[in-house]
Design a protein around this motif. Structure first.
Motif, PDB file in Angstrom:
ATOM      1  N   ALA A  34      40.365  34.482  49.025  1.00 40.65           N
ATOM      2  CA  ALA A  34      41.304  33.698  48.220  1.00 40.65           C
ATOM      3  C   ALA A  34      40.672  33.302  46.889  1.00 40.65           C
ATOM      4  N   PHE A  35      39.376  32.977  46.927  1.00 37.75           N
ATOM      5  CA  PHE A  35      38.654  32.617  45.700  1.00 37.75           C
ATOM      6  C   PHE A  35      38.645  33.776  44.724  1.00 37.75           C
ATOM      7  N   TRP A  36      38.285  34.972  45.200  1.00 37.55           N
ATOM      8  CA  TRP A  36      38.232  36.137  44.310  1.00 37.55           C
ATOM      9  C   TRP A  36      39.620  36.545  43.826  1.00 37.55           C
ATOM     10  N   LYS A  37      40.598  36.428  44.698  1.00 40.90           N
ATOM     11  CA  LYS A  37      41.957  36.797  44.309  1.00 40.90           C
ATOM     12  C   LYS A  37      42.480  35.890  43.209  1.00 40.90           C
ATOM     13  N   GLN A  38      42.182  34.594  43.313  1.00 45.63           N
ATOM     14  CA  GLN A  38      42.633  33.639  42.300  1.00 45.63           C
ATOM     15  C   GLN A  38      42.049  33.990  40.936  1.00 45.63           C
ATOM     16  N   ARG A  39      40.829  34.493  40.931  1.00 43.77           N
ATOM     17  CA  ARG A  39      40.178  34.846  39.668  1.00 43.77           C
ATOM     18  C   ARG A  39      40.401  36.290  39.267  1.00 43.77           C
ATOM     19  N   GLN A  40      41.151  37.026  40.096  1.00 44.85           N
ATOM     20  CA  GLN A  40      41.503  38.418  39.805  1.00 44.85           C
ATOM     21  C   GLN A  40      40.261  39.264  39.536  1.00 44.85           C
ATOM     22  N   LEU A  41      39.262  39.098  40.404  1.00 50.88           N
ATOM     23  CA  LEU A  41      38.011  39.838  40.266  1.00 50.88           C
ATOM     24  C   LEU A  41      37.862  40.825  41.424  1.00 50.88           C
ATOM     25  N   PRO A  42      37.909  42.125  41.164  1.00 54.94           N
ATOM     26  CA  PRO A  42      37.686  43.119  42.218  1.00 54.94           C
ATOM     27  C   PRO A  42      36.213  43.166  42.601  1.00 54.94           C
ATOM     28  N   PRO A  43      35.886  43.754  43.749  1.00 53.48           N
ATOM     29  CA  PRO A  43      34.494  43.790  44.223  1.00 53.48           C
ATOM     30  C   PRO A  43      33.470  44.264  43.192  1.00 53.48           C
ATOM     31  N   PRO A  44      33.739  45.306  42.375  1.00 52.17           N
ATOM     32  CA  PRO A  44      32.702  45.761  41.438  1.00 52.17           C
ATOM     33  C   PRO A  44      32.272  44.709  40.412  1.00 52.17           C
ATOM     34  N   LYS A  45      33.117  43.719  40.142  1.00 61.01           N
ATOM     35  CA  LYS A  45      32.800  42.733  39.107  1.00 61.01           C
ATOM     36  C   LYS A  45      32.228  41.435  39.670  1.00 61.01           C
ATOM     37  N   ARG A  46      32.190  41.308  40.983  1.00 57.06           N
ATOM     38  CA  ARG A  46      31.815  40.034  41.585  1.00 57.06           C
ATOM     39  C   ARG A  46      30.321  39.739  41.468  1.00 57.06           C
ATOM     40  N   VAL A  47      29.496  40.754  41.613  1.00 56.03           N
ATOM     41  CA  VAL A  47      28.054  40.552  41.503  1.00 56.03           C
ATOM     42  C   VAL A  47      27.690  40.059  40.109  1.00 56.03           C
ATOM     43  N   ALA A  48      28.300  40.678  39.090  1.00 55.36           N
ATOM     44  CA  ALA A  48      28.028  40.266  37.709  1.00 55.36           C
ATOM     45  C   ALA A  48      28.520  38.846  37.468  1.00 55.36           C
ATOM     46  N   TRP A  49      29.663  38.505  38.041  1.00 55.78           N
ATOM     47  CA  TRP A  49      30.218  37.157  37.871  1.00 55.78           C
ATOM     48  C   TRP A  49      29.254  36.114  38.433  1.00 55.78           C
ATOM     49  N   LEU A  50      28.698  36.396  39.616  1.00 58.04           N
ATOM     50  CA  LEU A  50      27.745  35.467  40.227  1.00 58.04           C
ATOM     51  C   LEU A  50      26.465  35.375  39.397  1.00 58.04           C
ATOM     52  N   ALA A  51      25.984  36.531  38.926  1.00 55.53           N
ATOM     53  CA  ALA A  51      24.742  36.544  38.157  1.00 55.53           C
ATOM     54  C   ALA A  51      24.875  35.757  36.859  1.00 55.53           C
ATOM     55  N   GLU A  52      26.032  35.872  36.211  1.00 58.48           N
ATOM     56  CA  GLU A  52      26.247  35.149  34.953  1.00 58.48           C
ATOM     57  C   GLU A  52      26.166  33.645  35.152  1.00 58.48           C
ATOM     58  N   ARG A  53      26.472  33.192  36.349  1.00 64.13           N
ATOM     59  CA  ARG A  53      26.481  31.753  36.640  1.00 64.13           C
ATOM     60  C   ARG A  53      25.275  31.312  37.476  1.00 64.13           C
ATOM     61  N   ASP A  54      24.347  32.247  37.656  1.00 63.38           N
ATOM     62  CA  ASP A  54      23.128  31.961  38.410  1.00 63.38           C
ATOM     63  C   ASP A  54      23.450  31.450  39.804  1.00 63.38           C
ATOM     64  N   LEU A  55      24.429  32.102  40.441  1.00 66.94           N
ATOM     65  CA  LEU A  55      24.854  31.727  41.786  1.00 66.94           C
ATOM     66  C   LEU A  55      24.510  32.838  42.773  1.00 66.94           C
ATOM     67  N   THR A  56      24.156  32.439  43.993  1.00 68.02           N
ATOM     68  CA  THR A  56      23.971  33.390  45.075  1.00 68.02           C
ATOM     69  C   THR A  56      25.231  33.416  45.939  1.00 68.02           C
TER      70      THR A  56
END
Length: 235
Positions: free
Chosen positions: A51-73
């Motif tokens: 639900a979190f990823w769907k709300q942000r409209q982020l497909p799996p290929p972009k999720r790792v980069a999204w986390l890295a940009e925010r220094d999140l694991t």
């Protein structure tokens, strides 16, 4: 982040307008850790993540980069998306046995209503529009479009169904004391603030309603947090 870190960076966080929110999150995390509130079961956690990823409209290929940009694991994200549910669980641990006392304490914040409302600056205009409504010459929607529009100090339209606690106290009390279906004559809430309304529906809260019980726990939890936030800020 920790309370000590927040104290060391208090001034800069305050200037950015994020100190109170950061403090709120840290106090929740400390309470959850102290009470050892676990993460939800894997299936529930996975649903929350999706639900979190769907709300942000982020497909799996972009999720790792999204986390890295925010220094999140991924563990950080799991804690984030599960925080609300775990906090609700913590609140239940603290106050579930006191829900009847909490109901009496918060009842006025739990009642819900739907109302058609006009808020106007001039008494004369308010009375004129009230007569048009009473005679069936116009509707709240039509009047709202013509007389309230985008005026910054005028509000119109249908409100609700929502808790009366989301309204200014004077307006909430007016709705609470107006019979359902009755068109209320113009009422002065304050200087340059006249209201004409009709209550379309009113739902009084019940102590045995599971949803009400959950909201009671959240209200008490917010009160607990507010007390500790204010104490920390004054300390």
């Amino acid at each position: 982040m920790s309370l000590a870190w927040l104290q060391d960076n208090r001034a800069s966080m305050a200037r950015c307008g994020v100190l109170r929110q950061a403090l709120r999150v840290e106090l929740i995390e400390l309470a959850l850790a102290e009470a050892q509130v676990p993460l939800p079961p894997p299936d529930q956690l996975q649903s929350a993540l999706q639900a979190f990823w769907k709300q942000r409209q982020l497909p799996p290929p972009k999720r790792v980069a999204w986390l890295a940009e925010r220094d999140l694991t991924e563990q950080d994200l799991a804690l984030m998306v599960s925080r609300s549910g775990r906090w609700q669980h913590w609140c239940g641990q603290q106050w579930h046995q006191k829900h009847e006392a909490l109901f009496l304490k918060h009842k006025n914040q739990l009642d819900q209503a739907t109302a058609s409302v006009l808020r106007l600056e001039e008494e004369g205009l308010a009375r004129e529009l009230y007569l048009q409504l009473a005679e069936g010459e116009s509707s709240f929607a039509e009047i709202g479009r013509h007389f309230c529009g985008d005026h910054p100090n005028r509000q119109s339209g249908q409100w609700g169904p929502k808790p009366l606690s989301e309204l200014p106290p004077a307006l909430a009390e007016l709705i609470r004391t107006t019979p359902v279906g009755q068109l209320r004559e113009p009422h002065r809430l304050g200087p340059g603030d006249w209201v004409v309304l009709r209550v379309e529906a009113f739902t009084g809260s019940r102590v045995d309603d599971p949803e009400v019980q959950q909201r009671l726990l959240r209200l008490e939890g917010e009160a607990w947090l507010d007390q500790r936030i204010e104490a920390w800020l004054k300390g």
